[in-house]
Motif scaffolding. Structure first.
Motif, PDB file in Angstrom:
ATOM      1  N   GLU A 129       0.837  -1.207   0.000  1.00  0.00           N
ATOM      2  CA  GLU A 129       0.000   0.000   0.000  1.00  0.00           C
ATOM      3  C   GLU A 129       0.873   1.259   0.000  1.00  0.00           C
ATOM      4  OE1 GLU A 129      -4.125  -1.281   2.061  1.00  0.00           O
ATOM      5  OE2 GLU A 129      -2.458  -1.128   3.475  1.00  0.00           O
ATOM      6  N   LEU A 130       1.684   1.351  -1.038  1.00  0.00           N
ATOM      7  CA  LEU A 130       2.608   2.482  -1.122  1.00  0.00           C
ATOM      8  C   LEU A 130       1.890   3.787  -1.442  1.00  0.00           C
ATOM      9  CD1 LEU A 130       5.627   0.853  -3.018  1.00  0.00           C
ATOM     10  CD2 LEU A 130       5.272   1.121  -0.554  1.00  0.00           C
ATOM     11  N   ASP A 148      -9.973   0.277  -0.663  1.00  0.00           N
ATOM     12  CA  ASP A 148     -10.796   1.287  -1.340  1.00  0.00           C
ATOM     13  C   ASP A 148     -10.013   2.202  -2.271  1.00  0.00           C
ATOM     14  OD1 ASP A 148      -9.379   2.641   0.567  1.00  0.00           O
ATOM     15  OD2 ASP A 148     -11.104   3.185   1.786  1.00  0.00           O
ATOM     16  N   LYS A 149      -8.734   1.865  -2.537  1.00  0.00           N
ATOM     17  CA  LYS A 149      -7.923   2.625  -3.498  1.00  0.00           C
ATOM     18  C   LYS A 149      -7.788   4.099  -3.123  1.00  0.00           C
ATOM     19  CE  LYS A 149      -7.715  -1.147  -5.867  1.00  0.00           C
ATOM     20  NZ  LYS A 149      -6.505  -1.985  -5.794  1.00  0.00           N
ATOM     21  N   GLN A 150      -7.751   4.373  -1.830  1.00  0.00           N
ATOM     22  CA  GLN A 150      -7.611   5.743  -1.361  1.00  0.00           C
ATOM     23  C   GLN A 150      -6.170   6.046  -0.986  1.00  0.00           C
ATOM     24  OE1 GLN A 150     -10.240   8.025  -1.322  1.00  0.00           O
ATOM     25  NE2 GLN A 150     -11.219   6.350  -2.435  1.00  0.00           N
ATOM     26  N   ARG A 151      -5.848   7.328  -0.938  1.00  0.00           N
ATOM     27  CA  ARG A 151      -4.491   7.745  -0.571  1.00  0.00           C
ATOM     28  C   ARG A 151      -4.287   7.653   0.945  1.00  0.00           C
ATOM     29  NH1 ARG A 151      -1.823  12.682   0.382  1.00  0.00           N
ATOM     30  NH2 ARG A 151       0.211  12.851  -0.616  1.00  0.00           N
ATOM     31  N   LYS A 152      -5.326   7.954   1.701  1.00  0.00           N
ATOM     32  CA  LYS A 152      -5.216   7.883   3.154  1.00  0.00           C
ATOM     33  C   LYS A 152      -5.000   6.434   3.580  1.00  0.00           C
ATOM     34  CE  LYS A 152      -7.494   9.187   7.467  1.00  0.00           C
ATOM     35  NZ  LYS A 152      -8.673   9.804   8.103  1.00  0.00           N
ATOM     36  N   GLY A 153      -4.026   6.230   4.458  1.00  0.00           N
ATOM     37  CA  GLY A 153      -3.711   4.883   4.902  1.00  0.00           C
ATOM     38  C   GLY A 153      -2.561   4.253   4.145  1.00  0.00           C
ATOM     39  N   THR A 154      -1.855   5.059   3.334  1.00  0.00           N
ATOM     40  CA  THR A 154      -0.724   4.552   2.560  1.00  0.00           C
ATOM     41  C   THR A 154       0.584   5.150   3.083  1.00  0.00           C
ATOM     42  OG1 THR A 154      -0.783   6.356   0.933  1.00  0.00           O
ATOM     43  CG2 THR A 154      -2.190   4.436   0.530  1.00  0.00           C
ATOM     44  N   LEU A 155       1.690   4.602   2.614  1.00  0.00           N
ATOM     45  CA  LEU A 155       2.991   5.161   2.979  1.00  0.00           C
ATOM     46  C   LEU A 155       3.120   6.597   2.474  1.00  0.00           C
ATOM     47  CD1 LEU A 155       5.858   4.786   4.149  1.00  0.00           C
ATOM     48  CD2 LEU A 155       6.552   3.922   1.904  1.00  0.00           C
ATOM     49  N   LEU A 190       4.136  10.133   4.492  1.00  0.00           N
ATOM     50  CA  LEU A 190       5.361  10.882   4.182  1.00  0.00           C
ATOM     51  C   LEU A 190       5.107  12.244   3.546  1.00  0.00           C
ATOM     52  CD1 LEU A 190       7.625   8.047   2.711  1.00  0.00           C
ATOM     53  CD2 LEU A 190       7.602   8.938   5.049  1.00  0.00           C
ATOM     54  N   ASP A 191       3.983  12.397   2.860  1.00  0.00           N
ATOM     55  CA  ASP A 191       3.795  13.580   2.026  1.00  0.00           C
ATOM     56  C   ASP A 191       3.405  14.802   2.855  1.00  0.00           C
ATOM     57  OD1 ASP A 191       3.507  15.382   0.030  1.00  0.00           O
ATOM     58  OD2 ASP A 191       1.878  14.363  -1.011  1.00  0.00           O
ATOM     59  N   LYS A 192       4.406  15.565   3.221  1.00  0.00           N
ATOM     60  CA  LYS A 192       4.203  16.853   3.878  1.00  0.00           C
ATOM     61  C   LYS A 192       4.640  17.983   2.941  1.00  0.00           C
ATOM     62  CE  LYS A 192       3.048  15.301   8.087  1.00  0.00           C
ATOM     63  NZ  LYS A 192       2.893  13.898   7.750  1.00  0.00           N
ATOM     64  N   THR A 193       4.645  17.698   1.642  1.00  0.00           N
ATOM     65  CA  THR A 193       5.108  18.698   0.676  1.00  0.00           C
ATOM     66  C   THR A 193       4.151  19.891   0.642  1.00  0.00           C
ATOM     67  OG1 THR A 193       3.961  17.512  -1.098  1.00  0.00           O
ATOM     68  CG2 THR A 193       6.306  17.048  -0.789  1.00  0.00           C
ATOM     69  N   LYS A 194       4.680  21.038   0.265  1.00  0.00           N
ATOM     70  CA  LYS A 194       3.897  22.266   0.194  1.00  0.00           C
ATOM     71  C   LYS A 194       3.506  22.625  -1.234  1.00  0.00           C
ATOM     72  CE  LYS A 194       3.803  23.412   4.565  1.00  0.00           C
ATOM     73  NZ  LYS A 194       2.513  23.489   5.275  1.00  0.00           N
ATOM     74  N   THR A 195       4.138  22.013  -2.227  1.00  0.00           N
ATOM     75  CA  THR A 195       3.825  22.312  -3.621  1.00  0.00           C
ATOM     76  C   THR A 195       3.328  21.057  -4.321  1.00  0.00           C
ATOM     77  OG1 THR A 195       6.022  21.795  -4.528  1.00  0.00           O
ATOM     78  CG2 THR A 195       5.693  24.006  -3.629  1.00  0.00           C
ATOM     79  N   PRO A 201       5.035   2.368   9.777  1.00  0.00           N
ATOM     80  CA  PRO A 201       4.764   3.815   9.709  1.00  0.00           C
ATOM     81  C   PRO A 201       3.283   4.167   9.595  1.00  0.00           C
ATOM     82  CG  PRO A 201       5.730   3.008   7.658  1.00  0.00           C
ATOM     83  CD  PRO A 201       5.851   1.896   8.645  1.00  0.00           C
ATOM     84  N   VAL A 202       2.513   3.333   8.874  1.00  0.00           N
ATOM     85  CA  VAL A 202       1.095   3.657   8.677  1.00  0.00           C
ATOM     86  C   VAL A 202       0.263   3.230   9.871  1.00  0.00           C
ATOM     87  CG1 VAL A 202      -0.901   3.349   7.183  1.00  0.00           C
ATOM     88  CG2 VAL A 202       1.396   3.444   6.186  1.00  0.00           C
TER      89      VAL A 202
END
Length: 920
Positions: free
Chosen positions: A292-293, A299-306, A310-315, A605-606
């Motif tokens: 689940e990278l 449910d093919k969602q982004r929440k609950g993945t690596l 990790l994604d704290k990007t601002k752009t 991590p998750v």
């Protein structure tokens, strides 16, 4: 055609050139669709289907949408997998003789979308092209919104599986491949590369386009020359020269398709990235899904993945960069440690990290802004966003300085050019409160263009100009009743009564004589009229030209701006990893080119992030490549075996992407691949059962893994009968130990496998610790050395809420099954044991049904089990290294006969038992 009206003839000619699209045909303020296109659009968009006379007796089906709101309807069709051709009027109807000329100005397909409403801002949207010849293939793909283009070289060990894995990584919206609409496709060999691609794309919901016609154009229309003209940078020419003819051909097909559908300049395609898998790790589809990278399995969602962790990007472009890092971990320890060093810099300088992240928050998606500029679709606010972005990038550059001590950060900042000249141009030219569309006017700032300023003044102050002119003429001529007027015939004029005609200057030109007055015009008055009449329209047209000129200036800087965008996205990704490490107490791993893995107090991590009321229990991992490199893990369901194995894989991947890891310490030897076989599911689209899917995945792992790989296997063999499953699991471990030597975590409920620790030096037993208390089990979540003697299935079933009656009967049956092969216990049938259990728990007054006992043949099963154990022991004791070929053949013949006898006796006993069962 002869029976159609001229307009419908034009429509049919244009439609014939774009048969696989829905043609949006511009008529006035509407886009109209006719015939089958209208029927499809009416159904998919839920709009009214009407009709139009087309010159024949019958009416043509028709539906339409307003041109100003067409984008929303187009987006809906693209999401459903349709292609849309936009046909516009290309000449002024007032100037046209006969039917207005129309042309298709753009074709929008699932892979060529650039509209932001259809794009995930933190994910690339690719169009891919594939050349397949037998087992040989070539792959090229591009993102039209950012101008990225890549090509992949097939290495000697690459297979069609490698191609599908790469397609699974990039997830293109559309794939160009030959013969995808061929009627013979369904009759082809199911294992053929094209058939596999076709089935895979259907399962993934990816649109396939037949590329044969584009390949013909690419080969015959000098596309190669255009390709080399498009990519003139020396480093890109060097990439092209490294490619095979097949790869060049695939790139040419991709470029031809983009050019033929977009029908506009492609200046933002400036470089080609060459993908070399020797630099990054290949992750197959199953591993990416199981770990689940980037999307969850359920449910093919982004929440609950690596990526979610990790994604704290601002752009947006930083988010896309980090996503690529997650999906493409590095294989070079030097490059990995450069990223780790950069993350460490931001961790050691928290104030700088905070300042950089605050500045990046106001940096817009530079890569996609450049795409809009190239396609000439950038609006005034896009240019304001570009100005703000460049200003903030300059501040980022100043804050970091020229030397941070991090080689990667300094290298990236050396590539940054905030383009002060462009900031100055945009600041002087574009109004800070410019509207969204150029047609609304007020885009160009006052003082930038003198003629625009005059036209605006004419539109706003025309009456005042005429009043001032009238006063000046009165004073100059002395005619006190001189006045100005206007009519539609000859515009502005000066009116003088006949009593004052003798005072008229010579430069007055008589225009009209009336009963009591004369009307005149003058050259100055006509100059004012020219400025006043249509000043607003002229101002708009001139603003549009000036705005286009500004965009053309920006186009000349596309390559440098793209380089700056890539550098800033790298800085954003590094700072995000540092922020994640700070918030989650991650530690810097030590990554080297050795073969072992040591993790102290590692965490998932998750799972750790999602736990709200409990603290995650950490675990140690030590895998020595020379010894004990296969960890055989036993323990009950729900105890945490799968979580533990996944966390080891994720920690390794995080370390190799250059991230800090969730552990107190980690020493990671670079692995070349990570393989996983976790979970069980049918693949109905491929006609495969759960067990078939499992065996296919295991087969792929055993073919592809090397001694440098990390393999995660969860309960291999559980999809079939116990003895089959046990045999397969046993042989898989044997093969891994003797032929591959990869670092392996192998969980199982087959406790018989724990005996392998005594047979193979590389196998070590581990178990998930549990605590039994009052017939209940408490999961301690701790992985320790040793073996588990129970699976605690009934206790887990109790936790799941099974009825008490079911649990009690399960316990009774379990006792019977456990005693069936225990020679020290008297034989007893399952039904007899069930009867005893029911007697114990039933009320005294309850009359129990009589159950007829089974024959006492269980002893036969015990004898068969002993024979089977002796048989397996004789195989284990064989010294195959010292046997001659003849001795080996004789022994194999003996073992075969013995196995047949064992099987026949077992089946006979089972048949006898089945006959004796009578249900009351």
């Amino acid at each position: 055609m002869s029976g159609l009206t001229p307009m419908m003839q034009q429509y049919q000619q244009i439609k014939a050139a774009y048969p696989d699209t829905l043609l949006f045909y511009r008529l006035g303020d509407f886009y109209e669709l006719f015939f089958e296109d209208a029927q499809v659009a009416s159904r998919e968009l839920e709009i009214t289907l009407t009709g139009r006379n087309c010159g024949k007796e019958e009416r043509a089906p028709m539906c339409g949408v307003p041109h100003h709101s067409a984008q929303g309807y187009i987006d809906r069709l693209i999401r459903k997998g349709y292609k849309v051709a936009i046909c516009e009027q290309t000449e002024d109807p007032a100037m046209a003789t006969g039917i207005v000329r129309r042309e298709v100005v753009r074709v929008i397909t699932p892979g060529t979308v650039t509209d932001s409403s259809l794009l995930d801002e933190k994910q690339n949207h690719y169009l891919a092209a594939i050349t397949l010849t037998g087992s040989k293939w070539a792959l090229a793909f591009a993102d039209l919104s950012t101008g990225e283009m890549s090509v992949m070289i097939q290495s000697e060990e690459s297979t069609v599986e490698t191609l599908l894995n790469e397609l699974g990584r990039i997830r293109p919206g559309e794939i160009l491949a030959d013969a995808v609409n061929d009627t013979t496709l369904n009759n082809e060999d199911a294992a053929s590369p094209l058939q596999r691609l076709h089935k895979w794309s259907q399962g993934a919901g990816i649109f396939l386009t037949d590329a044969r016609s584009y390949r013909e154009m690419a080969l015959s229309d000098k596309t190669y020359e255009r390709l080399y003209r498009q990519f003139q940078r020396p480093e890109t020419i060097a990439v092209l020269e490294q490619l095979s003819d097949k790869a060049i051909e695939t790139l040419a097909v991709l470029y031809e398709y983009i050019e033929s559908t977009q029908k506009r300049t492609l200046e933002h395609f400036t470089h080609i990235q060459l993908l070399v898998h020797q630099k990054t790790m290949v992750l197959d589809l199953h591993t990416r899904q199981n770990l689940e990278l980037t999307e969850t399995l359920r449910d093919k969602q982004r929440k609950g993945t690596l990526l979610w962790v990790l994604d704290k990007t601002k752009t947006a472009m930083g988010g896309r960069m980090l996503r690529r890092w997650v999906e493409e971990p590095l294989l070079d320890a030097t490059a990995i440690n450069q990223r780790l060093e950069a993350v460490t810099y931001f961790l050691d300088h928290p104030l700088i990290r905070q300042d950089i992240r605050k500045l990046l928050q106001s940096v817009y998606d530079l890569e996609r802004l450049i795409g809009k500029i190239s396609f000439q679709t950038a609006n005034p606010r896009d240019l304001l966003a570009l100005k703000q972005t460049l200003i903030n990038i300059a501040q980022v550059q100043n804050r970091l300085g020229s030397s941070t001590g991090s080689q990667l950060i300094d290298q990236q900042m050396g590539l940054v050019d905030p383009k002060e000249t462009l900031i100055d141009l945009l600041d002087k030219s574009i109004h800070e409160e410019a509207p969204l569309q150029i047609k609304d006017g007020g885009v160009i700032k006052e003082g930038y263009h003198q003629e625009i300023d005059e036209l605006r003044s004419a539109a706003k102050e025309g009456k005042q100009w005429i009043a001032t002119y009238e006063k000046n003429e009165r004073d100059a001529t002395g005619i006190k009743n001189l006045k100005t007027g206007f009519n539609r015939v000859f515009g502005y004029y000066i009116e003088v009564t006949k009593s004052n005609v003798q005072l008229i200057p010579e430069y007055y030109q008589r225009k009209q004589t009336l009963a009591n007055c004369e009307r005149y015009i003058t050259d100055p008055l006509k100059d004012l009229e020219a400025k006043i009449l249509g000043a607003e329209e002229k101002a708009f047209l001139l603003e549009s030209r000036v705005f286009s000129d500004i965009r053309d200036v920006l186009k000349t800087h596309i390559a440098d701006l793209q380089q700056t965008g890539r550098a800033i996205s790298t800085i954003d990704a590094i700072a995000a990893l540092a922020e994640t490490a700070f918030q989650n107490r991650y530690q810097c791993p030590k990554v080297e080119n050795h073969s072992g893995i040591t993790i102290r107090n590692g965490r998932h991590p998750v799972v750790e992030k999602t736990l709200q009321h409990h603290q995650f229990v950490p675990n140690d991992t030590t895998i020595n490549q020379q010894q004990r490199f296969i960890h055989l893990i036993t323990g009950p369901n729900m105890a945490g075996k799968s979580t533990y194995m996944r966390q080891v894989a994720l920690i390794v991947l995080m370390a190799q992407m250059g991230s800090y890891v969730p552990a107190d310490a980690a020493h990671i030897g670079v692995v070349d691949r990570v393989f996983t076989r976790i979970g069980a599911s049918d693949d109905l689209s491929q006609g495969q059962s759960t067990f078939m899917v499992e065996m296919s995945e295991v087969s792929s792992i055993l073919r592809s893994a090397t001694h440098r790989s990390l393999i995660i296997l969860d309960e291999v063999g559980r999809g079939t009968s116990t003895y089959d499953g046990l045999s397969i699991a046993w042989s898989v471990i044997d093969y891994l130990h003797e032929n591959i030597g990869a670092k392996t975590l192998f969980s199982t409920h087959y406790h018989e496998l724990t005996e392998l620790e005594e047979t193979f030096a590389g196998v070590a037993n581990y178990r998930v610790a549990v605590k039994e208390k009052s017939h209940e089990v408490i999961f301690l979540r701790k992985v320790i050395e040793g073996t588990s003697d129970k699976s605690y299935g009934i206790q887990v079933a109790k936790l799941a809420g099974l009825p008490e009656e079911v649990l009690e009967e399960a316990k009774a049956i379990l006792n019977v099954l456990e005693n069936r092969f225990d020679a020290s216990q008297p034989p007893i049938s399952i039904f007899e044991k069930r009867q005893e259990c029911v007697k114990v728990k039933a009320p005294a007054s309850q009359i129990l049904p009589q159950v007829h006992p089974l024959p006492q043949h269980t002893r036969n099963s015990q004898i068969h089990y002993k024979k089977l154990k002796n048989y397996l022991g004789s195989i284990q004791d064989l010294d195959v290294m010292t046997m001659t070929p003849l001795e080996a053949l004789n022994k194999l013949y003996e073992l075969q006969k013995e196995s047949i006898n064992l099987l026949e006796n077992t089946l006979s006993d089972q048949e006898e038992q089945n006959k004796s069962i009578r249900i009351p």
